[in-house]
Design a protein around this motif. Structure first.
Motif, mmCIF file in Angstrom:
data_model
loop_
_atom_site.group_PDB
_atom_site.id
_atom_site.type_symbol
_atom_site.label_atom_id
_atom_site.label_comp_id
_atom_site.label_asym_id
_atom_site.label_seq_id
_atom_site.Cartn_x
_atom_site.Cartn_y
_atom_site.Cartn_z
ATOM 1 N N ILE A 309 0.969 -1.301 -0.058
ATOM 2 C CA ILE A 309 0.090 0.007 -0.095
ATOM 3 C C ILE A 309 1.004 1.357 0.112
ATOM 4 C CG2 ILE A 309 -1.622 1.366 1.444
ATOM 5 C CD1 ILE A 309 -3.143 -1.184 2.161
ATOM 6 N N TYR A 310 2.012 1.183 0.724
ATOM 7 C CA TYR A 310 2.893 2.317 0.844
ATOM 8 C C TYR A 310 3.219 2.753 -0.588
ATOM 9 C CZ TYR A 310 3.198 1.914 5.730
ATOM 10 O OH TYR A 310 2.772 1.865 7.163
ATOM 11 N N ALA A 311 3.812 1.568 -1.411
ATOM 12 C CA ALA A 311 4.199 1.983 -2.809
ATOM 13 C C ALA A 311 3.232 2.520 -3.765
ATOM 14 C CB ALA A 311 4.755 0.784 -3.499
ATOM 15 N N GLU A 312 1.931 1.962 -3.337
ATOM 16 C CA GLU A 312 0.575 2.334 -4.502
ATOM 17 C C GLU A 312 0.321 3.734 -4.171
ATOM 18 O OE1 GLU A 312 -1.102 -2.182 -4.690
ATOM 19 O OE2 GLU A 312 -1.992 -0.587 -3.543
ATOM 20 N N MET A 313 0.481 4.259 -2.718
ATOM 21 C CA MET A 313 0.002 5.559 -2.390
ATOM 22 C C MET A 313 1.008 6.488 -2.813
ATOM 23 S SD MET A 313 -1.561 5.744 1.411
ATOM 24 C CE MET A 313 -0.153 4.710 2.503
ATOM 25 N N ALA A 314 2.452 6.085 -2.870
ATOM 26 C CA ALA A 314 3.371 7.037 -3.297
ATOM 27 C C ALA A 314 3.129 7.153 -4.819
ATOM 28 C CB ALA A 314 4.720 6.338 -3.326
#
Length: 399
Positions: A309-314
């Motif tokens: 999720i962190y990568a997708e939010m970035a």
């Protein structure tokens, strides 16, 4: 360049930066603040509704501050208005430390937003008037990046402070900056030379050849702002809903806000290079399409929290950052020089009215769509509207 403009820029940048922090600090602490203020665990719908009230109140205040304090600064001066606006958001941020119910918090967030709206407008105008023309765009770009840096700081405060009210002692810093602004910053010489607004500006603003640009400028910026704030304000709460009872969410929510800020910084920095390479229209359309794609990936593929999720939010926040940087360049270019500042301010602040109204209904959308994921995904539809409005605005300019 003398030392005074440099000192003034540093003070304005700090006012701007802390405004970014004060505007988003409530979003990151929302899932833990509301249960304490209610003295019970709210339902997901209740949390959505109360959070929507708070977000809308802040954005309405932001809009009014941008409109009213801009006019005030033309009447009484940039420095007095900037000092007042900074003190306003600092004071009402500090008052949150002592709040005991969410209805009072609603009032505090309105006046906090009002001060932030004034600071963002007046500090930009002030720096543009005191800075040398040859490197003014660069310095204004650096000033704009201070806001997402403030968002990163709000995420850091969430990680650092276990108890949510402790973070709102931050309000002391803007109060100190307001005193420094009032007594140590020089007034704009350009303002001294032109203390009265030319009423002809307002007549020119609504001439037939400018009305369509006002409409499309407001529509584009408004659509993006609704999509951005509808998603942006609720990402920490969405993350908390995915965690369930597996974690208190403090670290995850903090990292979410940091990513939002970093995306704004990197995206804003890239926007100018993309416009030079692709042109403003292609950059905007590709950016809005990227926002739609990123929203689909983020909200359709995650039913529980994982590190991906962190990568997708970035990925999402990068596009959101590019959109803000690109619009800061594109919207002013829709208007002739003699009304450019007034017309741009009109587009930006009228757009905030629609943003606050739309965000107000997030709580109802959570219930209607059956959860935060679908509710937040629905806001990506506004990026479709932004693409359509950009297309027609481009047709208008070509004709």
């Amino acid at each position: 360049m003398t030392q005074k403009p440099l000192f003034a820029f540093i003070v304005c940048m700090l006012c701007y930066l802390l405004g970014g922090t004060a505007s988003t600090l409530m979003s990151v602490y929302l899932p833990v603040a509301i249960p304490e203020l209610l003295q019970r665990t709210p339902t997901e719908q209740e949390l959505g509704e109360i959070g929507a009230y708070l977000s809308s109140s802040s954005i309405f205040g932001w809009m009014i501050g941008g409109l009213v304090l801009g006019v005030v600064s033309d009447k009484i001066g940039r420095i007095k208005t900037l000092a007042f606006a900074t003190a306003l958001y600092g004071f009402f941020t500090l008052l949150v430390v002592f709040v005991h119910d969410w209805q009072v918090l609603l009032i505090y967030r309105f006046f906090t937003g009002m001060g932030i709206g004034g600071v963002l407008l007046v500090s930009t105008v002030y720096i543009s008037e005191i800075w040398k023309e040859n490197n003014r765009p660069v310095i204004l770009g650096i000033l704009a990046v201070a806001f997402p840096v403030g968002i990163v700081l709000s995420g850091g405060l969430n990680v650092f402070f276990d108890y949510w009210k402790d973070a709102f002692w931050l309000g002391i810093l803007p109060l100190i900056l307001s005193v420094i602004t009032l007594f140590f910053l020089p007034e704009s010489e350009k303002w001294k030379q032109m203390q009265r607004l030319d009423n002809q500006i307002f007549k020119s603003l609504f001439l037939q050849e400018n009305r369509r640009s006002l409409f499309y400028g407001s529509a584009i910026f408004g659509s993006v702002l609704v999509g951005l704030w509808g998603i942006f304000s609720w990402l920490p709460t969405w993350v908390q809903s995915l965690l369930g009872n597996t974690s208190d969410g403090q670290t995850e929510r903090g990292l979410t806000m940091i990513l939002l800020g970093v995306g704004g910084i990197v995206g804003g920095g890239l926007s100018g290079f993309l416009i030079q390479k692709l042109g403003a229209i292609k950059t905007l359309i590709l950016t809005f399409a990227g926002c739609i794609l990123a929203c689909g990936i983020l909200f359709l593929t995650n039913t529980q929290f994982s590190k991906i999720i962190y990568a997708e939010m970035a990925f999402l926040t990068l596009f959101l950052g590019i959109s803000q940087g690109a619009l800061s360049s594109y919207i002013p270019a829709l208007f002739p020089v003699n009304i450019r500042a007034t017309a741009t301010g009109f587009c930006f602040n009228i757009a905030r009215f629609f943003t606050a109204t739309a965000v107000f209904f997030v709580g109802n959308l959570v219930s209607f769509f059956g959860g935060f994921s679908n509710a937040l995904l629905s806001f990506s539809a506004f990026f479709v509207l932004a693409i359509i409005a950009t297309f027609y605005a481009n047709k208008l300019n070509e004709s």
